[in-house]
Every structure is written in structure tokens, then in C-alpha cells.
Design an enzyme around this catalytic site. Sequence first.
Site, short mmCIF file in Angstrom:
data_model
loop_
_atom_site.label_atom_id
_atom_site.label_comp_id
_atom_site.label_asym_id
_atom_site.label_seq_id
_atom_site.Cartn_x
_atom_site.Cartn_y
_atom_site.Cartn_z
N ASN A 15 0.87 -1.18 0.00
CA ASN A 15 0.00 0.00 0.00
C ASN A 15 0.91 1.22 0.00
O ASN A 15 1.65 1.44 0.96
CB ASN A 15 -0.82 0.00 1.29
CG ASN A 15 -2.32 -0.03 1.08
OD1 ASN A 15 -3.04 -0.20 2.05
ND2 ASN A 15 -2.81 0.14 -0.12
N ASN A 67 -8.02 9.79 -0.26
CA ASN A 67 -8.00 8.67 -1.18
C ASN A 67 -7.38 9.10 -2.51
O ASN A 67 -7.24 10.30 -2.80
CB ASN A 67 -9.41 8.16 -1.43
CG ASN A 67 -9.97 7.39 -0.25
OD1 ASN A 67 -9.30 6.54 0.32
ND2 ASN A 67 -11.20 7.69 0.13
N CYS A 76 -7.15 4.79 7.32
CA CYS A 76 -6.35 3.88 6.51
C CYS A 76 -5.31 3.25 7.43
O CYS A 76 -4.44 3.96 7.96
CB CYS A 76 -5.68 4.64 5.37
SG CYS A 76 -4.57 3.63 4.37
N GLY A 77 -5.41 1.93 7.65
CA GLY A 77 -4.52 1.27 8.60
C GLY A 77 -3.08 1.24 8.16
O GLY A 77 -2.17 1.58 8.93
N ASN A 172 -15.44 -1.15 1.15
CA ASN A 172 -14.26 -1.89 0.73
C ASN A 172 -14.61 -3.38 0.72
O ASN A 172 -15.20 -3.88 1.69
CB ASN A 172 -13.10 -1.62 1.69
CG ASN A 172 -12.73 -0.15 1.73
OD1 ASN A 172 -12.10 0.37 0.83
ND2 ASN A 172 -13.15 0.52 2.80
N GLU A 189 -10.62 -1.63 -3.08
CA GLU A 189 -10.77 -0.46 -2.21
C GLU A 189 -11.59 0.65 -2.85
O GLU A 189 -11.31 1.06 -3.98
CB GLU A 189 -9.40 0.11 -1.82
CG GLU A 189 -8.68 -0.66 -0.75
CD GLU A 189 -7.59 0.17 -0.08
OE1 GLU A 189 -7.91 1.25 0.45
OE2 GLU A 189 -6.43 -0.27 -0.11
N ARG A 190 -12.59 1.14 -2.13
CA ARG A 190 -13.31 2.33 -2.58
C ARG A 190 -12.34 3.50 -2.49
O ARG A 190 -11.41 3.51 -1.68
CB ARG A 190 -14.55 2.58 -1.72
CG ARG A 190 -14.23 3.01 -0.30
CD ARG A 190 -15.44 3.50 0.45
NE ARG A 190 -15.04 4.05 1.74
CZ ARG A 190 -15.86 4.67 2.57
NH1 ARG A 190 -17.15 4.80 2.27
NH2 ARG A 190 -15.43 5.15 3.71
N CYS A 199 -4.57 -3.74 2.33
CA CYS A 199 -5.49 -2.80 2.98
C CYS A 199 -5.47 -3.13 4.47
O CYS A 199 -5.88 -4.23 4.86
CB CYS A 199 -6.90 -2.93 2.41
SG CYS A 199 -8.11 -1.86 3.23
N GLY A 200 -4.99 -2.21 5.28
CA GLY A 200 -4.82 -2.49 6.71
C GLY A 200 -6.13 -2.63 7.44
O GLY A 200 -6.31 -3.58 8.23
N THR A 201 -7.08 -1.71 7.22
CA THR A 201 -8.38 -1.86 7.87
C THR A 201 -9.11 -3.08 7.32
O THR A 201 -9.89 -3.72 8.03
CB THR A 201 -9.23 -0.59 7.70
OG1 THR A 201 -9.37 -0.29 6.30
CG2 THR A 201 -8.64 0.60 8.44
#
EC number: 5.1.1.7
Length: 261
Positions: A15, A67, A76-77, A172, A189-190, A199-201
Site C-alpha cells: 500500500n 484517497n 487507513c490502517g 471496501n 478499495e473504494r 489494505c490495513g483496515t
Amino acid sequence: MSGKLYFSKYQGAGNDFILIDNRSDVFGPKDIDFVKKLCDRKFGIGADGLMLLQDIKNFDFEMLYFNADGREGTMCGNGGRCIVAFARDLGIIDSKTAFMAVDGTHDAKISASQVDLGMIDVQEVKQDGEAYILNTGSPHYVSFVDDLGEMDVYAKGYAIRNNDNYRKEGINVNFIEAEENGYLVRTFERGVEDETLACGTGATAAAMAVAVHNQLEGDMEIPIRVLGGQLYISFRKEGSYFTNVRLKGPADFVFNGEIVR
């Protein structure tokens, strides 16, 4: 605004993000088109998102996330882990920090390139058919599959993200498959409107879905492999309530640069 704007590029498990030290308000007014151009991989620097590191009272810094479509985003994680590395490299923090983000306060620990980030508690997990719906700082849809290596994640993720239930607010979309030593997760991802390498989250949401799906309770750590690397998510689960949530993985500096506006 004209003149030079300095930035750094970081990536966390694939990411990638543009980071700007905005403690002196060098970025100026938020400009959707400008952020979108910077994140464009053909006409700009190229990134999944852009973050501003800003001053805020009572915390080491504030994280403001945009974004790739130029719009201000939710948490964002992996971006959170990268901005911790950025703050360390700027000399703002040493090995520990507490900072503010759009979903509230976060604490983190950093050692070399590994960042251990505290995430928000999660109190509710819903279902949409067999998929799990939860918010780990950003909204996520998690679906268990058995053909993830061959799946067209873009096509399937796009269809779910744009169906009647989710088109307006966006969601997402994560697909998860069990492996020998953990789980593989791929995410549409949106805001990026494409599959990303991590994607962390989303990894956090997927790990929680594993715990719900398998009726696990108590303290646990779940390994989540993404296309860009390895993440580890830990938490305490009591019923549908998740506390002590941690997202652990790499956050690496890529390069510095300057933009002439």
C-alpha cells in the site's frame, strides 16, 4: 499556491502513499483535483492515497488522509503505519507515539521497519448473506472464498461496491481464503476503485470475520497475507465486541521528491 512542495513516498505491505509534512500549512487549501493528479500513476507520483502530517494539541501529530480519487477518506490502517514511520524519520517521535486520525486517537510502536498500530474497538458485526459487514475505521465487506488465487477481484469487488446497498456510501470489498499458516486476503478499495496490494483496515476486518466465522473467543493473533506482504492482527474478542486491536507489519521509506506548483 506556487513554489516547491516537498514530499516523501512510503509503502506498507505494498500500500503506497504520498506523505507531506504540513505542520507549517505548506499544502494550503485542500484541492481534490491536485491530490488526484499527484496520486495518478501515469500523470503524477502514483499512490493509493496522500497524507498530511499536521500539528494538533495534546498529540504528537494529526493524520489527514485523502484517497487516490482526491477526496478526504476514512481511516487507513497501512497509511497509519506509514505516517508513524514518517514521523519517526522527521524526528517528531522516537519509538512510541499517540496521534489523532479521522476515527479518533491511535497509539503505535515502531522498531526498524515494523510498526504496531492500535486500531479502534469494534462493537458490531453484521451479515449480508454469508458475507460479514463491519467498520474497522473504514467500512468493510468480507467474503470467504476458495478460489482466491484465480479470482477476478476487480470485477467481483467492483460489482459489490457498486450494488444498490453500497453504491452511495461505498464499501471496501475483501475476499479471504484459508492457507496453511493463516489467511490470504485480497481487497477492492473504494476511493482507489481498484484492487490494492494491501489494505490495513481490510486485513483487520478479515481477521475479525475469521474469529466470528469460527466462533473463536478471547485473545488471539491472526496472520493475514496480502499481495504486498505479511500482516498480523491481534485483538480480544468477547461476543461481537473486539478490543485491544493491533495491526502489525512493515512500513518502508521509498523516496523523497519535490513538486513544482
